[in-house]
Structure formats: C-alpha cells, structure tokens
Design an enzyme around this catalytic site. Structure first.
Site, PDB file in Angstrom:
ATOM      1  N   MET A  49      49.088  40.919  65.984  1.00 56.06           N
ATOM      2  CA  MET A  49      50.427  40.592  66.468  1.00 56.06           C
ATOM      3  C   MET A  49      50.377  39.406  67.427  1.00 56.06           C
ATOM      4  SD  MET A  49      53.170  43.027  68.506  1.00 56.06           S
ATOM      5  CE  MET A  49      52.058  43.314  69.903  1.00 56.06           C
ATOM      6  N   THR A  79      53.077  45.584  66.040  1.00 61.44           N
ATOM      7  CA  THR A  79      53.014  46.526  67.151  1.00 61.44           C
ATOM      8  C   THR A  79      51.628  46.496  67.767  1.00 61.44           C
ATOM      9  OG1 THR A  79      53.245  48.869  67.788  1.00 61.44           O
ATOM     10  CG2 THR A  79      52.363  48.409  65.588  1.00 61.44           C
ATOM     11  N   GLU A  84      48.717  44.399  63.754  1.00 57.67           N
ATOM     12  CA  GLU A  84      48.410  45.342  64.821  1.00 57.67           C
ATOM     13  C   GLU A  84      47.707  44.633  65.974  1.00 57.67           C
ATOM     14  OE1 GLU A  84      47.695  49.431  62.198  1.00 57.67           O
ATOM     15  OE2 GLU A  84      45.975  48.395  63.064  1.00 57.67           O
ATOM     16  N   CYS A  85      48.196  44.843  67.178  1.00 54.74           N
ATOM     17  CA  CYS A  85      47.560  44.404  68.414  1.00 54.74           C
ATOM     18  C   CYS A  85      47.159  42.923  68.339  1.00 54.74           C
ATOM     19  CB  CYS A  85      46.375  45.311  68.729  1.00 54.74           C
ATOM     20  SG  CYS A  85      45.905  45.311  70.477  1.00 54.74           S
ATOM     21  N   GLY A  86      45.873  42.605  68.238  1.00 55.98           N
ATOM     22  CA  GLY A  86      45.442  41.217  68.192  1.00 55.98           C
ATOM     23  C   GLY A  86      46.067  40.438  67.055  1.00 55.98           C
TER      24      GLY A  86
END
Length: 435
Positions: free
Chosen positions: A326, A413, A322-324
């Site tokens: 990714m 994502t 997730e986010c960081g």
C-alpha cells in the site's frame, strides 16, 4: 491418520533463542538424512525464511485464532504423511497471548522443549523451568535446554538446580557463530543475515552434543473431515495473478499463494526492484508487504515497473495491496531520517516511517462475504484524504483496527490477511468485487 515425531520449541519470553534452536535442530536432523517440516506459531514472515533455509522446505503458519484449529490440524496431518520430524517454533513467551503457544502445544499434544537463556543466572534457572512446566496442568513437556551458557561450570550449576521431574536436555554456549543478529526495526530478512548458513550449521553441531540429537516419540496427527464446498463458490479459474516478489515485497504467507492456485488462478511473479514490467496478461495484481522504505530510491527510479502498475490500476484491473504494498501505491514515502521519496501516486496519501510501532496485533475484517482474519505490524503512519470502506476489528475486542481503502478496483490496507480464513472473500478481492 499419520504418525510423526514432533517437538514444540517454546521459551519464557522473546529473545531466548527459539529461532536459533529450531533452525539448528532442523539442520541437524536434515543433515542426518531426515525430512524435516517446520512450522511457525503466530503471524511472522521473517523467522519462517530462516527456518526454511535450515529445513529445506516451506514453513507454514500455525495459529489457533488466525488459521483456526481445523486448518492447523490439516496442515500437521499433511506434514506427518511425508516428514520424519515436525518442529514448531512458538511465539513470544510460552503462555503469552490468547490463544498462546501453550494452547497450541496442548491442543495437538506436542511435547514442549523449553529454551531458557541462562545469562546472568544460576540455580534460579531451575525455578523458571519448574514454573513453566507446572504453570498449567496438562501441558505436554519434553524437557529444558539452557541457552547462552558461559562455561562448563555454569552448565553444572544450572543442571544441579533443576527439579528432578524435568528432563535436562543439555545446553548451548554463548557464541557469535550461532547468534542471529539484531534486526531492522525489530525485523530482519533471512538473505540479509551475514553467514546465516554458517550460523545454522554451528548451532546444529552444538545441538548434536545434546539429548535433542535423538528423535522424540511419534505423535498421531488426524486430519479433520473435509468441509463440503458450496456449489456457488466463487473461483479464480483462468485468472492470471501477478505477485510482486523481491527484497522490498516479501511478506507472503505460503498458504495464501496455495489458496490462489487451488481456486484456479495462475500465479506469476515479478520484481519492482529489478524494474520488471507487470506481466501484460495479468488480470489482477498483489502487492504484499515488505520493506519499501529500505529501497525507496530504487523503486522511484524504476519507471518500467511503475508505469506498468499505474497502467494496470488505471485500466480498472484489481489490485490488492497490503502494508508495504500500500505504501508503494501512495504519493510519497518518508523514511526515518526524513528523506521523502515519490512513490506511484495510484492512491492519494503520504506515509512516514517512525521509530515506534504504529500498529501491532491480530485483527479481522467483517464483510457481507464473511470474516477475514489476519494481523498488523507496521512502523509507518499514513496521512490520506481517502475514506475507509470499513475498519478491521482487533481480536478479542470491538476496538477499531486498521482501515480498509478502496479506489476503483484497488483495495489497500495495513492488514496482512490470512486468506484461507475466507476463500470466498479472497476470490472476490481478486475479482475486484469484495467491497
């Protein structure tokens, strides 16, 4: 049904001092020997860590949209069984958002303490307090606390301007000993705040001179009926799930980990910043969000962690990022000063940190296994040849939200999912069968 005193800490806007006051209240009552449980309204990974330091207990999320009313009710009922005081910090302004902090307070009948910064105002303070108290009929109110008060005379003017039907709870002065510092891109992790415990203690001492030093009346919290579990519900029984946890990867909802363990998984932690190898027994890996851009050089140099994660992904084992998390999987990451650093290269693409928000707000992903709700908050933009398997949808509209990517058994994502909103999909993510 369990009863427990409870207060909701709201404000007319962000920056009024909600977190400072909530943390100070938690420490004040904790120091008096009470068990305090604190909740944070809305998606937030940072303020809960401050509030956890103050209360000495994990801080969970309450949100009528993302968490849902039934789960919020369950969390409050569980807390009320053991706590002497429940505190809930609101988000943004009291009536901002749909649903808002006011909606949450009203749904559970929790009286609102309105914190208003009195900087650069006098009698107008009373007009703002009155407007917030009477804007929506039925809002349970407890009173008003003035923050950033310049002097005893200033406090007197504020109090004299208050309507008679709103309780004056006292005031806090302007002090660097209490104020929480500015944050990195609007964010700041608890362990990075200079003298955090001293700031919380100073606020607690100041609040001891206000009406908030006394316990409010108790409220009855009733848990919702337990839903029947489907017999074919997918579980994680026997699975070993490794979770990255350090200053670079720290954006994790406690309820997400609680769900993994309730589904039967054994959760272990490792630190890419400490160059830990991914546990060899790990069946699946979770790379949460955080601040990889602040630690890019260290992450790039830590080849032991990097090699073990690459090997895990290459073996076709599930990875949820997730986010960081990714961004760490991409080929390169460029910070705000233009310095580009190689990352893991598990996923093709390059992310660049910007000075303006690139994504913000509640979103949900619709899948054949149902809908997963969550939120997005990021300052990076990403260039990638990957084709999304689907897009999230913004709350309250059909506007496309964050893309969801899948390469092999890796799902990545920008969306931070609140996994209890869909346990079956969560299980499928860690089995590598979600998309």
């Amino acid at each position: 049904m369990a009863s427990c005193p409870a207060l909701f800490i709201g404000a007319p806007a962000s920056g009024q001092g909600k977190t400072t006051v909530t943390a100070g209240l938690a420490r004040l009552h904790r120091d008096q020997g009470r068990k305090v449980r604190v909740f944070k309204t809305g998606p937030d990974f940072l303020d809960p860590k401050i509030l956890e330091r103050a209360s000495g207990a994990p801080v969970q999320t309450l949100d009528l949209w993302m968490v849902g009313e039934a789960q919020c009710r369950q969390l409050l009922a569980e807390a009320a069984q053991t706590a002497d005081l429940i505190l809930i910090e609101g988000v943004m302004g009291l009536f901002d958002g749909t649903p808002s902090s006011a909606d949450l307070a009203t749904t559970f009948g929790i009286p609102v303490v309105t914190v208003i910064s009195a900087k650069s105002m006098a009698q107008t303070f009373g007009a703002i307090a009155s407007g917030l108290a009477h804007y929506r009929p039925g809002l349970p109110t407890y009173g008003v606390l003035a923050n950033h008060v310049g002097s005893p005379r200033h406090a007197q003017l504020l109090r004299e301007g208050m309507p008679a039907d709103i309780a004056w709870l006292g005031h806090l002065g302007t002090s660097d000993r209490m104020t929480l510092p500015a944050r990195h891109l609007g964010l700041h992790q608890a362990h990075e705040i200079d003298r955090l415990d001293e700031r919380i203690a100073a606020t607690a001492r100041a609040l001891a001179e206000t009406a908030l030093a006394a316990l409010p009346p108790a409220i009855a919290f009733e848990a919702p009926p337990s839903p029947a579990l489907a017999q074919d519900r997918e579980t994680l029984k026997g699975m070993q799930i490794a979770v990255a946890r350090d200053a670079a990867f720290s954006f994790v909802y406690p309820e997400n980990i609680r769900l993994l363990t309730s589904l039967g998984a054994n959760v272990t932690y490792f630190s890419p910043l400490a160059n830990d190898a991914l546990p060899a027994a790990a069946d699946a890996l979770f790379l949460p969000g955080g601040y990889p851009e602040l630690h890019a050089a260290t992450l790039a140099a830590n080849t032991r962690s990097a090699s073990s994660i690459r090997a895990h992904a290459a073996a076709g084992k599930p990875v949820v990022a997730e986010c960081g998390g990714m961004l760490y999987l991409l080929e390169r990451l460029t910070d705000a000063s233009g310095i580009s650093t190689p990352m893991l290269g598990v996923l093709p693409g390059h992310a660049t940190l910007q000075t303006r928000l690139a994504g913000l707000g509640m979103q949900e992903v619709a899948t054949p296994r149902g809908t997963l709700r969550g939120h997005t908050f990021h300052y990076t933009s990403m260039a990638t040849p990957m084709t999304p398997v689907c897009h999230a949808r913004r709350a309250g509209s059909d506007t496309p939200g964050e893309p969801v990517f899948r390469v092999g058994a890796t799902v990545a994502t920008y969306l931070h999912g609140y996994w209890p909103s869909n346990p079956a999909l969560t299980a499928a993510l860690f089995h590598g069968t979600a998309f």
